[in-house]
Motif scaffolding. Structure first.
Motif, PDB file in Angstrom:
ATOM      1  N   ASP A  92       0.827  -1.194   0.000  1.00 37.33           N
ATOM      2  CA  ASP A  92       0.000   0.000   0.000  1.00 37.33           C
ATOM      3  C   ASP A  92       0.866   1.252   0.000  1.00 37.33           C
ATOM      4  O   ASP A  92       0.568   2.227  -0.691  1.00 37.33           O
ATOM      5  N   GLU A 106       0.958   4.306  -2.518  1.00 41.07           N
ATOM      6  CA  GLU A 106       0.761   5.668  -2.044  1.00 41.07           C
ATOM      7  C   GLU A 106       1.918   6.557  -2.464  1.00 41.07           C
ATOM      8  O   GLU A 106       1.729   7.721  -2.788  1.00 41.07           O
ATOM      9  N   PRO A 128       0.781  11.446   1.307  1.00 44.53           N
ATOM     10  CA  PRO A 128      -0.243  12.320   1.885  1.00 44.53           C
ATOM     11  C   PRO A 128       0.351  13.198   2.971  1.00 44.53           C
ATOM     12  O   PRO A 128       1.202  12.769   3.741  1.00 44.53           O
ATOM     13  N   SER A 160      -4.728  14.267   5.497  1.00 45.05           N
ATOM     14  CA  SER A 160      -5.287  13.803   4.220  1.00 45.05           C
ATOM     15  C   SER A 160      -5.111  12.299   4.049  1.00 45.05           C
ATOM     16  O   SER A 160      -5.848  11.670   3.307  1.00 45.05           O
ATOM     17  N   GLY A 161      -4.107  11.705   4.730  1.00 45.00           N
ATOM     18  CA  GLY A 161      -3.940  10.253   4.675  1.00 45.00           C
ATOM     19  C   GLY A 161      -5.001   9.532   5.472  1.00 45.00           C
ATOM     20  O   GLY A 161      -5.313   8.379   5.212  1.00 45.00           O
ATOM     21  N   ILE A 164      -8.252  10.955   6.197  1.00 43.17           N
ATOM     22  CA  ILE A 164      -9.582  11.297   5.715  1.00 43.17           C
ATOM     23  C   ILE A 164      -9.515  11.462   4.203  1.00 43.17           C
ATOM     24  O   ILE A 164      -8.630  12.134   3.689  1.00 43.17           O
ATOM     25  N   GLU A 165     -10.440  10.840   3.499  1.00 44.12           N
ATOM     26  CA  GLU A 165     -10.462  11.006   2.045  1.00 44.12           C
ATOM     27  C   GLU A 165     -11.199  12.301   1.727  1.00 44.12           C
ATOM     28  O   GLU A 165     -12.359  12.483   2.068  1.00 44.12           O
ATOM     29  N   ILE A 166     -10.489  13.192   1.071  1.00 47.36           N
ATOM     30  CA  ILE A 166     -11.059  14.496   0.723  1.00 47.36           C
ATOM     31  C   ILE A 166     -11.058  14.606  -0.791  1.00 47.36           C
ATOM     32  O   ILE A 166     -10.054  14.341  -1.431  1.00 47.36           O
ATOM     33  N   GLU A 167     -12.193  14.995  -1.330  1.00 50.09           N
ATOM     34  CA  GLU A 167     -12.294  15.188  -2.772  1.00 50.09           C
ATOM     35  C   GLU A 167     -12.193  16.675  -3.048  1.00 50.09           C
ATOM     36  O   GLU A 167     -13.118  17.426  -2.765  1.00 50.09           O
ATOM     37  N   ASN A 168     -11.072  17.113  -3.543  1.00 49.05           N
ATOM     38  CA  ASN A 168     -10.854  18.524  -3.850  1.00 49.05           C
ATOM     39  C   ASN A 168     -10.995  18.708  -5.350  1.00 49.05           C
ATOM     40  O   ASN A 168     -10.163  18.236  -6.111  1.00 49.05           O
ATOM     41  N   ARG A 206      -7.911  20.360  -7.111  1.00 51.42           N
ATOM     42  CA  ARG A 206      -6.624  19.683  -7.157  1.00 51.42           C
ATOM     43  C   ARG A 206      -6.566  18.855  -8.432  1.00 51.42           C
ATOM     44  O   ARG A 206      -7.426  18.034  -8.700  1.00 51.42           O
TER      45      ARG A 206
END
Length: 177
Positions: free
Chosen positions: A65, A69, A75, A79-80, A82-86, A89
């Motif tokens: 993994d 990564e 990350p 951010s590692g 919690i998955e954040i959709e920006n 970006r």
């Protein structure tokens, strides 16, 4: 006044410079490695498995993994966790040389280039319609030109008549003499 001619303490010129020796660098690298190992052990303890075989299996899975990564980018911060959709970006789209399509006939244009091409096509279309006389401006221009031509023809006709009248007057004068 000081003996150095008014120089302040902020200058580095003429002073000894400090360089980190190899031993210090080696010690820092070892310290960072120990901290990394400690973090990995701390994460392993958080999972709750105390069995050695399963923890080794988890470590090998986490190694796979972590490799994936690392490819995507390490990350930062939470951010590692919690998955954040920006939407702002943009992930870099790197292509391998084997995947690049060399025979791509249609070049990829930027938005500005596409807008510039569309603008030039509109200008050419307008010029063509204007040359054919199909636009309102072209019609008004043609009407104005027709009026000007008629005025010039009338003026030329008057000049011609005046010229003939002068010639006739001169001919009459010369006939009198």
């Amino acid at each position: 006044m000081s003996k150095r001619g008014g120089r302040g303490k902020g200058h580095h010129k003429g002073r000894r410079r400090h360089f980190t020796d190899a031993e210090e660098l080696r010690m820092e690298m070892e310290k960072e490695k120990r901290q990394q190992d400690w973090r990995e052990r701390k994460e392993g303890e958080g999972s709750g498995d105390e069995d050695g075989a399963t923890s080794r299996k988890l470590e090998s899975d986490s190694d796979e993994d972590s490799e994936s990564e690392e490819e995507m980018g390490k990350p930062k911060g939470v951010s590692g966790l919690i998955e954040i959709e920006n939407p702002n970006r943009v992930a870099q789209k790197t292509k391998k040389a084997t995947n690049v399509d060399v025979n791509d006939d249609k070049p990829q244009l930027s938005r500005r280039e596409r807008e510039e091409i569309a603008r030039q096509q509109n200008i050419m279309r307008e010029r063509k319609l204007q040359a054919e006389g199909k636009t309102d401006q072209a019609r008004s221009d043609l009407a104005r030109l027709a009026i000007i031509r008629k005025q010039r023809e009338d003026a030329a006709r008057k000049r011609e008549e005046e010229k003939k009248a002068k010639e006739a007057a001169q001919a009459a004068k010369s006939a009198k003499r």
